[in-house]
Write an enzyme that holds these catalytic residues in place. Structure first.
Site, mmCIF file in Angstrom:
data_model
loop_
_atom_site.group_PDB
_atom_site.id
_atom_site.type_symbol
_atom_site.label_atom_id
_atom_site.label_comp_id
_atom_site.label_asym_id
_atom_site.label_seq_id
_atom_site.Cartn_x
_atom_site.Cartn_y
_atom_site.Cartn_z
ATOM 1 N N ARG A 159 0.727 -1.093 -0.048
ATOM 2 C CA ARG A 159 -0.022 0.172 0.027
ATOM 3 C C ARG A 159 0.709 1.455 0.027
ATOM 4 O O ARG A 159 0.587 2.300 -0.758
ATOM 5 C CB ARG A 159 -0.995 -0.146 1.152
ATOM 6 C CG ARG A 159 -1.495 1.179 1.418
ATOM 7 C CD ARG A 159 -3.269 1.064 1.303
ATOM 8 N NE ARG A 159 -3.640 2.460 1.873
ATOM 9 C CZ ARG A 159 -4.588 3.368 1.207
ATOM 10 N NH1 ARG A 159 -4.906 2.918 -0.002
ATOM 11 N NH2 ARG A 159 -5.151 4.347 1.679
ATOM 12 N N HIS A 184 0.481 4.380 -2.803
ATOM 13 C CA HIS A 184 0.196 5.434 -2.082
ATOM 14 C C HIS A 184 1.159 6.579 -2.766
ATOM 15 O O HIS A 184 1.071 7.612 -3.204
ATOM 16 C CB HIS A 184 0.192 5.613 -0.882
ATOM 17 C CG HIS A 184 0.171 6.821 0.056
ATOM 18 N ND1 HIS A 184 -0.909 6.914 1.178
ATOM 19 C CD2 HIS A 184 0.284 8.152 -0.109
ATOM 20 C CE1 HIS A 184 -0.931 8.040 1.234
ATOM 21 N NE2 HIS A 184 -0.283 8.879 0.667
ATOM 22 N N ASN A 195 -4.457 8.282 6.225
ATOM 23 C CA ASN A 195 -3.148 7.533 6.617
ATOM 24 C C ASN A 195 -3.350 6.662 7.792
ATOM 25 O O ASN A 195 -2.436 6.130 8.116
ATOM 26 C CB ASN A 195 -2.037 8.847 6.969
ATOM 27 C CG ASN A 195 -2.297 9.329 8.457
ATOM 28 O OD1 ASN A 195 -3.521 8.815 9.328
ATOM 29 N ND2 ASN A 195 -1.287 9.744 9.281
ATOM 30 N N HIS A 215 -5.496 -5.813 -3.326
ATOM 31 C CA HIS A 215 -6.493 -5.809 -2.156
ATOM 32 C C HIS A 215 -6.723 -7.427 -1.655
ATOM 33 O O HIS A 215 -7.694 -7.829 -0.988
ATOM 34 C CB HIS A 215 -8.005 -5.160 -2.413
ATOM 35 C CG HIS A 215 -7.822 -3.653 -2.424
ATOM 36 N ND1 HIS A 215 -8.640 -2.995 -2.677
ATOM 37 C CD2 HIS A 215 -6.934 -3.055 -2.108
ATOM 38 C CE1 HIS A 215 -8.406 -1.582 -2.504
ATOM 39 N NE2 HIS A 215 -7.173 -1.666 -2.182
HETATM 40 C C1 HEM Z 1 -8.225 1.329 -7.202
HETATM 41 C C2 HEM Z 1 -8.209 2.245 -6.287
HETATM 42 C C3 HEM Z 1 -7.984 1.968 -4.873
HETATM 43 C C4 HEM Z 1 -8.726 2.398 -3.830
HETATM 44 C C5 HEM Z 1 -9.866 3.193 -3.814
HETATM 45 C C6 HEM Z 1 -8.306 1.845 -2.647
HETATM 46 C C7 HEM Z 1 -8.360 2.187 -1.360
HETATM 47 C C8 HEM Z 1 -8.053 1.315 -0.046
HETATM 48 C C9 HEM Z 1 -8.458 1.662 1.098
HETATM 49 C C10 HEM Z 1 -9.576 2.676 1.435
HETATM 50 C C11 HEM Z 1 -7.772 0.693 1.996
HETATM 51 C C12 HEM Z 1 -8.064 0.587 3.321
HETATM 52 C C13 HEM Z 1 -7.364 1.616 4.342
HETATM 53 C C14 HEM Z 1 -7.950 1.450 5.701
HETATM 54 O O1 HEM Z 1 -9.188 1.514 6.144
HETATM 55 O O2 HEM Z 1 -7.029 1.011 6.553
HETATM 56 C C15 HEM Z 1 -6.817 0.103 1.176
HETATM 57 C C16 HEM Z 1 -5.901 -0.751 1.831
HETATM 58 C C17 HEM Z 1 -4.862 -1.423 0.866
HETATM 59 N N1 HEM Z 1 -4.615 -1.009 -0.440
HETATM 60 FE FE1 HEM Z 1 -5.954 -0.130 -1.666
HETATM 61 N N2 HEM Z 1 -7.137 1.144 -2.777
HETATM 62 C C18 HEM Z 1 -6.873 1.058 -4.264
HETATM 63 C C19 HEM Z 1 -5.734 0.593 -4.918
HETATM 64 C C20 HEM Z 1 -4.607 -0.107 -4.520
HETATM 65 C C21 HEM Z 1 -3.742 -0.502 -4.903
HETATM 66 C C22 HEM Z 1 -3.252 -0.101 -6.837
HETATM 67 C C23 HEM Z 1 -2.790 -1.241 -4.430
HETATM 68 C C24 HEM Z 1 -1.654 -1.944 -4.474
HETATM 69 C C25 HEM Z 1 -1.295 -2.609 -5.751
HETATM 70 C C26 HEM Z 1 -3.534 -1.213 -3.211
HETATM 71 C C27 HEM Z 1 -2.986 -1.890 -1.942
HETATM 72 C C28 HEM Z 1 -3.880 -1.991 -0.757
HETATM 73 C C29 HEM Z 1 -3.277 -2.623 0.426
HETATM 74 C C30 HEM Z 1 -2.333 -3.935 0.419
HETATM 75 C C31 HEM Z 1 -4.217 -2.578 1.434
HETATM 76 C C32 HEM Z 1 -4.098 -3.043 2.875
HETATM 77 C C33 HEM Z 1 -3.168 -1.997 3.621
HETATM 78 C C34 HEM Z 1 -2.775 -2.791 4.901
HETATM 79 O O3 HEM Z 1 -3.535 -3.675 5.377
HETATM 80 O O4 HEM Z 1 -2.071 -2.303 5.741
HETATM 81 N N3 HEM Z 1 -4.661 -0.528 -3.134
HETATM 82 N N4 HEM Z 1 -6.979 0.575 -0.008
HETATM 83 C C1 LIG Z 2 -1.085 9.841 10.641
HETATM 84 O O1 LIG Z 2 -1.457 11.384 10.729
HETATM 85 C C2 LIG Z 2 -1.390 11.495 12.270
HETATM 86 C C3 LIG Z 2 -2.116 12.914 12.541
HETATM 87 O O2 LIG Z 2 -1.464 13.962 11.713
HETATM 88 C C4 LIG Z 2 -0.033 11.364 12.861
HETATM 89 O O3 LIG Z 2 -0.160 11.609 14.348
HETATM 90 C C5 LIG Z 2 0.293 9.900 12.633
HETATM 91 O O4 LIG Z 2 1.776 9.767 13.037
HETATM 92 C C6 LIG Z 2 0.421 9.646 11.255
HETATM 93 N N1 LIG Z 2 0.560 8.298 10.933
HETATM 94 C C7 LIG Z 2 1.949 7.949 10.323
HETATM 95 C C8 LIG Z 2 1.784 6.379 9.944
HETATM 96 O O5 LIG Z 2 2.799 8.617 9.814
#
Ligand code: HEM
Ligand SMILES: *[C@@H]1O[C@H](CO)[C@@H](O)[C@H](O)[C@H]1NC(C)=O
Ligand SMILES: *[C@@H]1O[C@H](CO)[C@@H](O)[C@H](O)[C@H]1NC(C)=O
Ligand SMILES: *[C@@H]1O[C@H](CO)[C@@H](O)[C@H](O)[C@H]1NC(C)=O
Length: 320
Positions: free
Chosen positions: A63, A67, A95, A192
């Site tokens: 991710r 990002h 974040n 995902h």
């Molecule tokens: C298509 C558009 C995309 C949207 C709208 C999107 C949105 C999100 C959101 C909302 C989350 C969860 C954040 C949270 O609630 O903690 C997430 C997690 C994640 N996304 Fe996406 N994402 C997109 C594309 C991608 C792409 C292109 C990748 C990598 C190739 C990716 C990899 C991931 C991964 C691995 C997580 C899990 C992160 C974790 O567990 O730490 N996403 N994404």
């Molecule tokens: C996300 O933002 C908050 C508020 O600015 C900050 O305290 C926190 O360290 C940030 N998380 C990361 C992973 O940098």
């Protein structure tokens, strides 16, 4: 005859790589061959060591790279600390899901000991994402290198990331602005298959969806009911949420199978069924793990070749 034969392999290589070299002509597979030959193994070791202690690290690293690449190109802008009045990306709104940044720091520390000032933080992010996928049972691939690190990071620019509430046209637009196609959108959404989501990312679908439907009707009813129990309306647990898929530490094609069953977590996941072209790809990837992993590798190399930086940072968290 001999010179032609000698030339031929490099010609073939040029043809193979021309498909993703348009904006990335400075990237190459052997970029650190002379200047830092163990660059890749240093990164891999840092990732391996972190993953052995924390199974959430691979998703976080994947991710992070996504990002990073979607804001100002893959320039490690996601890692910079806020400074003075400038609030950095890392401290901006979406974040909650950014973590494991320390893995990049630990790789960088080792790299600086071996070959100071040579390997960019942006390249470390790209390599770490690759290692994260392969250590999770997914494919591995050769990463073109030579990215530079950027000097700017702004929290306000995180609004440029696609939102989980996006519909298919909005997703298409977000990807095409970065030179990425609908094929890339579907393949990369397969990221995902790993990780965790907080309730806030799918809240819109399970409470007050719209004036006529409490729940998004594109969701499978029992799936929606489960999510509602994990994420009640006046949910106070900040860290509540759910795994992206039941095999969320294994890089497989389950994600696409779930979408076909109405069990995609975000509106943006389920929306992949809303254009015939993207729907066909979801079906293809659901029925063939090989087809998915092949497309994923191709699209990862494309996404990670959106460059944008200027320098090789000494410390990934601050500009030189
Ligand atoms: C298509 C558009 C995309 C949207 C709208 C999107 C949105 C999100 C959101 C909302 C989350 C969860 C954040 C949270 O609630 O903690 C997430 C997690 C994640 N996304 Fe996406 N994402 C997109 C594309 C991608 C792409 C292109 C990748 C990598 C190739 C990716 C990899 C991931 C991964 C691995 C997580 C899990 C992160 C974790 O567990 O730490 N996403 N994404
Ligand atoms: C996300 O933002 C908050 C508020 O600015 C900050 O305290 C926190 O360290 C940030 N998380 C990361 C992973 O940098
Ligand atoms: C997607 O959302 C945008 C903005 O809300 C809207 O203009 C567009 O018509 C929607 N497209 C589809 C296919 O629903
Ligand atoms: C609510 O969403 C459903 C499914 O997308 C749609 O059919 C319905 O027309 C929407 N209702 C309103 C009032 O927008």
């Amino acid at each position: 005859m001999a010179p032609i034969v000698a030339l031929f392999p490099s010609l073939v290589l040029m043809m193979v790589f021309s498909s993703f070299s348009q904006r990335a002509d400075s990237l190459s597979l052997n970029y650190y061959e002379k200047t830092c030959p163990n660059a890749e193994s240093i990164v891999t070791n840092a990732v391996k060591s972190a993953v052995s202690k924390d199974k959430t690290v691979p998703a976080a690293l994947l991710r992070l790279h996504f990002h990073d690449c979607f804001i100002r190109g893959c320039d490690a802008s996601v890692l910079l600390y806020s400074k003075g009045s400038n609030k950095a990306e890392k401290d901006g709104p979406p974040n909650v899901s950014l973590h494991a940044l320390y893995v990049i720091d630990s790789a960088k520390k080792e790299l600086e000991a071996w070959c100071p000032g040579v390997v960019s933080c942006a390249d470390i992010l790209a390599l770490a994402a690759r290692d994260a996928v392969s250590l999770s049972g997914g494919p591995s691939w050769e990463v073109p290198k030579g990215r530079k690190d950027g000097r700017t990071s702004k929290a306000s620019e995180t609004t440029q990331l696609p939102a989980p509430t996006f519909n298919i046209s909005q997703l298409q637009q977000s990807f095409s602005q970065r030179g990425l196609s609908m094929d890339d959108l579907v393949a990369l959404s397969g990221g995902h298959t790993l990780g965790f989501s907080h309730c806030s990312s799918f809240q819109n679908r399970i409470h007050n969806f719209n004036s006529t439907h409490e729940i998004d009707p594109s969701m499978h009813p029992s799936f929606a009911a489960n999510l509602k129990s994990v994420c009640p309306k006046n949910n106070k647990a900040k860290n509540a949420g759910t795994a992206m898929d039941p095999s969320s530490t294994t890089f497989d094609n389950t994600y696409f199978k779930l979408i076909l069953q109405g069990k995609g977590l975000f509106s943006s996941d389920q929306a992949l069924l809303d254009f015939p072209k993207t729907k066909d790809l979801v079906s293809k990837f659901a029925s063939s793990r090989e087809a998915f992993t092949k497309a994923f590798v191709n699209s990862m190399i494309k996404m990670s070749s959106i460059t944008g930086g200027q320098e090789i940072r000494k410390d990934c968290r601050v500009v030189n």
